[in-house]
Design an enzyme around this catalytic site. Structure first.
Site, PDB file in Angstrom:
ATOM      1  N   THR A 114      63.881  19.144  35.562  1.00  0.00           N
ATOM      2  CA  THR A 114      63.814  20.481  34.967  1.00  0.00           C
ATOM      3  C   THR A 114      63.709  20.358  33.454  1.00  0.00           C
ATOM      4  OG1 THR A 114      65.151  21.373  36.755  1.00  0.00           O
ATOM      5  CG2 THR A 114      65.031  22.693  34.742  1.00  0.00           C
TER       6      THR A 114
ATOM      7  N   GLY B 255      62.013  14.377  18.725  1.00  0.00           N
ATOM      8  CA  GLY B 255      62.382  15.646  18.093  1.00  0.00           C
ATOM      9  C   GLY B 255      63.294  15.473  16.893  1.00  0.00           C
ATOM     10  N   HIS B 256      64.267  14.563  17.000  1.00  0.00           N
ATOM     11  CA  HIS B 256      65.301  14.514  15.953  1.00  0.00           C
ATOM     12  C   HIS B 256      64.871  13.771  14.697  1.00  0.00           C
ATOM     13  CE1 HIS B 256      67.173  10.381  16.366  1.00  0.00           C
ATOM     14  NE2 HIS B 256      66.458  10.414  17.474  1.00  0.00           N
TER      15      HIS B 256
ATOM     16  N   GLN C 287      58.198   8.034  13.659  1.00  0.00           N
ATOM     17  CA  GLN C 287      58.536   8.115  12.232  1.00  0.00           C
ATOM     18  C   GLN C 287      57.420   8.746  11.390  1.00  0.00           C
ATOM     19  OE1 GLN C 287      61.423   7.383  10.779  1.00  0.00           O
ATOM     20  NE2 GLN C 287      62.494   6.255  12.368  1.00  0.00           N
TER      21      GLN C 287
ATOM     22  N   CYS D  86      69.770   1.545  15.440  1.00  0.00           N
ATOM     23  CA  CYS D  86      69.994   0.987  16.784  1.00  0.00           C
ATOM     24  C   CYS D  86      70.548  -0.424  16.718  1.00  0.00           C
ATOM     25  CB  CYS D  86      68.679   0.954  17.552  1.00  0.00           C
ATOM     26  SG  CYS D  86      67.735   2.442  17.340  1.00  0.00           S
TER      27      CYS D  86
ATOM     28  N   ALA E 213      61.763   9.429  22.042  1.00  0.00           N
ATOM     29  CA  ALA E 213      60.742   8.393  21.843  1.00  0.00           C
ATOM     30  C   ALA E 213      61.034   7.116  22.627  1.00  0.00           C
ATOM     31  CB  ALA E 213      60.599   8.074  20.356  1.00  0.00           C
TER      32      ALA E 213
END
Length: 410
Positions: free
Chosen positions: A248, A209-210, A188, A334, A80
Site C-alpha cells: 500500500t 525524499g529526505h 544527492q 551510514c 534510495a
C-alpha cells in the site's frame, strides 16, 4: 533547549548530505493526508480512495517533471537504498540468463557496493572502476570495461562524501552505443542539479525524499519505458507500481516527496546561487586564515553544497569533538560509526593521515551567511589549538615526512 547566540541557534546543522530538514511547505502539504484525507489510494469504490489516488498521481507527475521523465516511469519505494537494490538486483535477476556482468565504481554509496557484492555471491561478475585523484571516473576505462556480457553500468551522479559530479551525459552515451543499461543513484543530485533522463540516456535512477527537504521513508525509482527496461521485483504482493513494488502506498509521504520535487523544480536556480555563494565564502575564509587545508574532490566538477575538507596535522575525530557546535560528519552517515578512514578518500589515493582528518560540511537551502561565518571562526580557532597540541603538526613543520616514520608497536 538549544542555546542562542545573537539569534544564532546552536548547534548549527551542517550535515545536509546525511539528511535535510523538512521544508515547512512540504509539511503543510502532507498534514491533511494524515488526518481527514486518510484513504487508501488503491480503494477504487469510494471518494476517500479516489482523493488519495489523485494526490499520489499528482506527486508522481511532479517527481517525473524534475528529471524529464514520463509520469508512468516513476515507481515509489521506501527510499534510495531500496531503489538501488531494486535496480541492480532486479536487472541482474531478469537478464541473468542472457548476460552476467555489471560495472560500478569503487566510490559508490555502500548500498550499491553491497548489492553488487551480494550478486557476486550468486555468480554475477562485477567490475569496480577506479576513480582519478579528483574523484571522477575515466571514460576510456569505462569503455574498455564493457564486454558483450555487460548488462548494467551503475554510476552515481553526485558523490555523497565528496560531492563530485560524474559526467552522466558521456556515460549514458557510451552505454547507449554499447547496448548496456545505465543506472544512476541520483539521490544527492535530484532537485539540486539539472538532470534529464532522456538527454543523459539514463535507464534507471534512484531518488530519496529526505535529501531534498522531504520526509524520510519515501523514495522512487525511475524505470524507462522506451526502450523498455524490465526488473524482477524484490517485494511480491498486490502488484502495485506496475508490478515492480507491491505494498500500500504511503500517501502522506508521497505527497511530501511530490511537494519537495515541485519546490526544487521552481527554486533550483535560487538554491544553487545561495549554496554556491556560501561555499565560496566558507572555503575562501578558511584558506585566508589557516594553511594546509585541502578540498577533497574536484573543485569545479562538484555540487557545492558539499565541502569535504582535510586539515593536515589534526585527527578528524578530535576535530569533530572540538567543533561540537557544528553538526558535521567524518564520512557518510551510514559508515561514520566506523573509525576506518573513508573508502572513498582512500580510493582517490589520499594518504591515511589526510583521510583521517577529513570532515564533510554540508550547506543547504536553510544555511545562513551568519552560520557559515560562525563555523569558519570556530574551525579556525580550534584548528590552531589542536595543532599547537599535535606532535604530528610539529614534525610536519620541521619537514619530517610522516609516511616514512617507522612507528614502534607497544
Amino acid at each position: 533547549m538549544n542555546p542562542q547566540l545573537n539569534n544564532l541557534t546552536l548547534p548549527i546543522y551542517m550535515d545536509y548530505q546525511a539528511t535535510t530538514p523538512i521544508d515547512p511547505r512540504v509539511m503543510e502539504a502532507m498534514l491533511p493526508y494524515f488526518t481527514t484525507k486518510f484513504g487508501n489510494p488503491h480503494s477504487r469504490s469510494h471518494s476517500f480512495g479516489w482523493e488519495a489516488e489523485n494526490a499520489v498521481e499528482e506527486a508522481r507527475s511532479m517527481v517525473a517533471k524534475l528529471i524529464g521523465a514520463d509520469t508512468k516511469e516513476i515507481i515509489f519505494t521506501s527510499g534510495a537504498t531500496e531503489s538501488n537494490n531494486l535496480a541492480i538486483k532486479g536487472i541482474a535477476k531478469f537478464y541473468s540468463n542472457k548476460k552476467n556482468h555489471i560495472i560500478t565504481v569503487v566510490s559508490e554509496h555502500k548500498c550499491v557496493l553491497d548489492a553488487c557484492r551480494h550478486l557476486e555471491q550468486e555468480g554475477i561478475k562485477i567490475t569496480y572502476l577506479p576513480i582519478k585523484p579528483n574523484g571522477i571516473i575515466d571514460l576510456e576505462t569505462l569503455k574498455n570495461a564493457i564486454t558483450d556480457q555487460t548488462m548494467l553500468v551503475s554510476v552515481m551522479v553526485v558523490n555523497n562524501e565528496i560531492g563530485v559530479v560524474q559526467p552522466l551525459k558521456e556515460i549514458g552515451k557510451i552505454c547507449r552505443e554499447k547496448g548496456v543499461f545505465f543506472h544512476s543513484d541520483i539521490a544527492q543530485g535530484f532537485g539540486k542539479i539539472p538532470i534529464d533522463v532522456n538527454a543523459f540516456n539514463i535507464d534507471l535512477a534512484s531518488i530519496s525524499g529526505h535529501k531534498i527537504y522531504g520526509p524520510k521513508g519515501i523514495g522512487a525509482l525511475y524505470v524507462r519505458k522506451k526502450p523498455r527496461v524490465r526488473v524482477t521485483p524484490l517485494i511480491n504482493g498486490g502488484g502495485q507500481e506496475r508490478g515492480m513494488r507491491s505494498g500500500t502506498l504511503p500517501t502522506p509521504l508521497i505527497v511530501g516527496l511530490g511537494m519537495a520535487a515541485e519546490i526544487a523544480y521552481s527554486e533550483m536556480e535560487k538554491d544553487t546561487k545561495h549554496v554556491n555563494y556560501l561555499f565560496d565564502r566558507f572555503l575562501n575564509n578558511i584558506h585566508k586564515r589557516i594553511s594546509e587545508v585541502y578540498l577533497n574532490g574536484d573543485k569545479n566538477q562538484r555540487y557545492k553544497g558539499n565541502l569535504n575538507l582535510s586539515f593536515a596535522g589534526v585527527e578528524g575525530e578530535s576535530m569533530i569533538l572540538a567543533i561540537k557546535d557544528l553538526a558535521v560528519s567524518s564520512g557518510s552517515a551510514c559508515t561514520s560509526a566506523s573509525l576506518e578512514p573513508s573508502y572513498v578518500l582512500r580510493s582517490m589515493g589520499i594518504g591515511e593521515e589526510l583521510a583521517h582528518t577529513a570532515i564533510r560540511f554540508g550547506i543547504g537551502r536553510f544555511t545562513t551567511e551568519q552560520e557559515v561565518d560562525y563555523a569558519v571562526n570556530l574551525i579556525c580557532s580550534k584548528i590552531d589549538k589542536l595543532r599547537e597540541l599535535s606532535p604530528l603538526w610539529e614534525m610536519m613543520q620541521e619537514g619530517i615526512d610522516l609516511k616514512k616514520i617507522k612507528w614502534a608497536v607497544h
